[in-house]
Design a protein around this motif. Sequence first.
Motif, mmCIF file in Angstrom:
data_model
loop_
_atom_site.group_PDB
_atom_site.id
_atom_site.type_symbol
_atom_site.label_atom_id
_atom_site.label_comp_id
_atom_site.label_asym_id
_atom_site.label_seq_id
_atom_site.Cartn_x
_atom_site.Cartn_y
_atom_site.Cartn_z
ATOM 1 N N GLY A 95 -13.985 -26.794 -18.836
ATOM 2 C CA GLY A 95 -13.923 -28.112 -18.217
ATOM 3 C C GLY A 95 -14.632 -29.202 -18.996
ATOM 4 N N VAL A 96 -15.085 -28.884 -20.219
ATOM 5 C CA VAL A 96 -15.779 -29.870 -21.060
ATOM 6 C C VAL A 96 -14.872 -30.249 -22.220
ATOM 7 N N ALA A 97 -14.707 -31.555 -22.433
ATOM 8 C CA ALA A 97 -13.891 -32.065 -23.531
ATOM 9 C C ALA A 97 -14.795 -32.707 -24.582
ATOM 10 N N HIS A 98 -14.328 -32.695 -25.827
ATOM 11 C CA HIS A 98 -15.015 -33.381 -26.921
ATOM 12 C C HIS A 98 -14.062 -34.436 -27.467
ATOM 13 N N VAL A 99 -14.534 -35.681 -27.532
ATOM 14 C CA VAL A 99 -13.732 -36.786 -28.054
ATOM 15 C C VAL A 99 -14.534 -37.463 -29.152
ATOM 16 N N GLU A 100 -13.933 -37.572 -30.324
ATOM 17 C CA GLU A 100 -14.594 -38.260 -31.438
ATOM 18 C C GLU A 100 -13.954 -39.629 -31.623
ATOM 19 N N ILE A 101 -14.788 -40.649 -31.735
ATOM 20 C CA ILE A 101 -14.326 -42.024 -31.889
ATOM 21 C C ILE A 101 -14.827 -42.569 -33.219
ATOM 22 N N ASP A 102 -13.914 -43.139 -34.002
ATOM 23 C CA ASP A 102 -14.271 -43.795 -35.255
ATOM 24 C C ASP A 102 -14.937 -45.126 -34.916
ATOM 25 N N ALA A 103 -16.225 -45.217 -35.151
ATOM 26 C CA ALA A 103 -16.994 -46.400 -34.774
ATOM 27 C C ALA A 103 -16.473 -47.662 -35.449
ATOM 28 N N GLU A 104 -16.035 -47.553 -36.690
ATOM 29 C CA GLU A 104 -15.549 -48.726 -37.418
ATOM 30 C C GLU A 104 -14.238 -49.250 -36.845
ATOM 31 N N ALA A 105 -13.435 -48.363 -36.299
ATOM 32 C CA ALA A 105 -12.149 -48.760 -35.728
ATOM 33 C C ALA A 105 -12.277 -49.282 -34.304
ATOM 34 N N ARG A 106 -13.398 -49.021 -33.661
ATOM 35 C CA ARG A 106 -13.579 -49.401 -32.254
ATOM 36 C C ARG A 106 -14.833 -50.245 -32.070
ATOM 37 N N LEU A 107 -14.972 -51.289 -32.878
ATOM 38 C CA LEU A 107 -16.188 -52.114 -32.880
ATOM 39 C C LEU A 107 -16.497 -52.756 -31.535
ATOM 40 N N ALA A 108 -15.491 -53.179 -30.791
ATOM 41 C CA ALA A 108 -15.749 -53.794 -29.487
ATOM 42 C C ALA A 108 -16.425 -52.798 -28.548
ATOM 43 N N LEU A 109 -15.953 -51.565 -28.536
ATOM 44 C CA LEU A 109 -16.560 -50.536 -27.691
ATOM 45 C C LEU A 109 -17.959 -50.194 -28.173
ATOM 46 N N VAL A 110 -18.134 -50.099 -29.486
ATOM 47 C CA VAL A 110 -19.452 -49.821 -30.077
ATOM 48 C C VAL A 110 -20.455 -50.889 -29.639
ATOM 49 N N ARG A 111 -20.049 -52.139 -29.716
ATOM 50 C CA ARG A 111 -20.955 -53.237 -29.319
ATOM 51 C C ARG A 111 -21.242 -53.209 -27.825
ATOM 52 N N ALA A 112 -20.217 -52.981 -27.024
ATOM 53 C CA ALA A 112 -20.393 -52.957 -25.564
ATOM 54 C C ALA A 112 -21.364 -51.863 -25.129
ATOM 55 N N LEU A 113 -21.352 -50.748 -25.852
ATOM 56 C CA LEU A 113 -22.218 -49.620 -25.498
ATOM 57 C C LEU A 113 -23.550 -49.636 -26.233
ATOM 58 N N GLY A 114 -23.733 -50.572 -27.151
ATOM 59 C CA GLY A 114 -24.988 -50.642 -27.890
ATOM 60 C C GLY A 114 -25.176 -49.499 -28.871
ATOM 61 N N VAL A 115 -24.091 -48.991 -29.433
ATOM 62 C CA VAL A 115 -24.178 -47.917 -30.426
ATOM 63 C C VAL A 115 -24.606 -48.554 -31.746
ATOM 64 N N ALA A 116 -25.765 -48.148 -32.246
ATOM 65 C CA ALA A 116 -26.329 -48.761 -33.454
ATOM 66 C C ALA A 116 -26.264 -47.858 -34.677
ATOM 67 N N THR A 117 -26.036 -46.567 -34.471
ATOM 68 C CA THR A 117 -26.044 -45.623 -35.580
ATOM 69 C C THR A 117 -25.057 -44.496 -35.305
ATOM 70 N N THR A 118 -24.597 -43.869 -36.378
ATOM 71 C CA THR A 118 -23.740 -42.691 -36.221
ATOM 72 C C THR A 118 -24.436 -41.493 -36.844
ATOM 73 N N PRO A 119 -24.295 -40.337 -36.255
ATOM 74 C CA PRO A 119 -23.563 -40.086 -35.031
ATOM 75 C C PRO A 119 -24.372 -40.469 -33.791
ATOM 76 N N THR A 120 -23.667 -40.976 -32.805
ATOM 77 C CA THR A 120 -24.212 -41.183 -31.462
ATOM 78 C C THR A 120 -23.323 -40.397 -30.520
ATOM 79 N N THR A 121 -23.948 -39.647 -29.627
ATOM 80 C CA THR A 121 -23.206 -38.841 -28.667
ATOM 81 C C THR A 121 -23.544 -39.300 -27.259
ATOM 82 N N LEU A 122 -22.504 -39.508 -26.460
ATOM 83 C CA LEU A 122 -22.661 -39.802 -25.044
ATOM 84 C C LEU A 122 -22.167 -38.600 -24.261
#
Length: 117
Positions: free
Chosen positions: A61-88
């Motif tokens: 019941g656990v999924a893993h989703v990887e997001i390219d931070a450079e391709a999703r800058l709006a989401l990165v900014r909204a979540l305050g992701v400042a470094t990679t890797p960041t895991t939520l």
Amino acid sequence: MDVPVRDDREDERDEGGRLGAEEIGAALGERATLVQFSSAFCQPCRATRRVLAEVAAMVEGVAHVEIDAEARLALVRALGVATTPTTLVLDGQGRIVRRATGQPRRADVIAALGAAV
């Protein structure tokens, strides 16, 4: 613990407290979702991908989703992701229950899932 962990339930932000399939670009796990923000030339991101994929395969019941931070800058900014890797770590309803930066250890990921399931 080597990886800093922040409990987002203590300071949940309206714009970052919950994520759905639309935001992450994939279906949420039934019990939890491990969302990894990565970048192309990030060496620890590759190791993090392996650890998170292994844990997701081990825990039903656990999924893993990887997001390219450079391709999703709006989401990165909204979540305050400042470094990679960041895991939520998201619970089954998409609420962010844990956040960690850096390369996690398998035991730390499993422990963090305890807050989600």
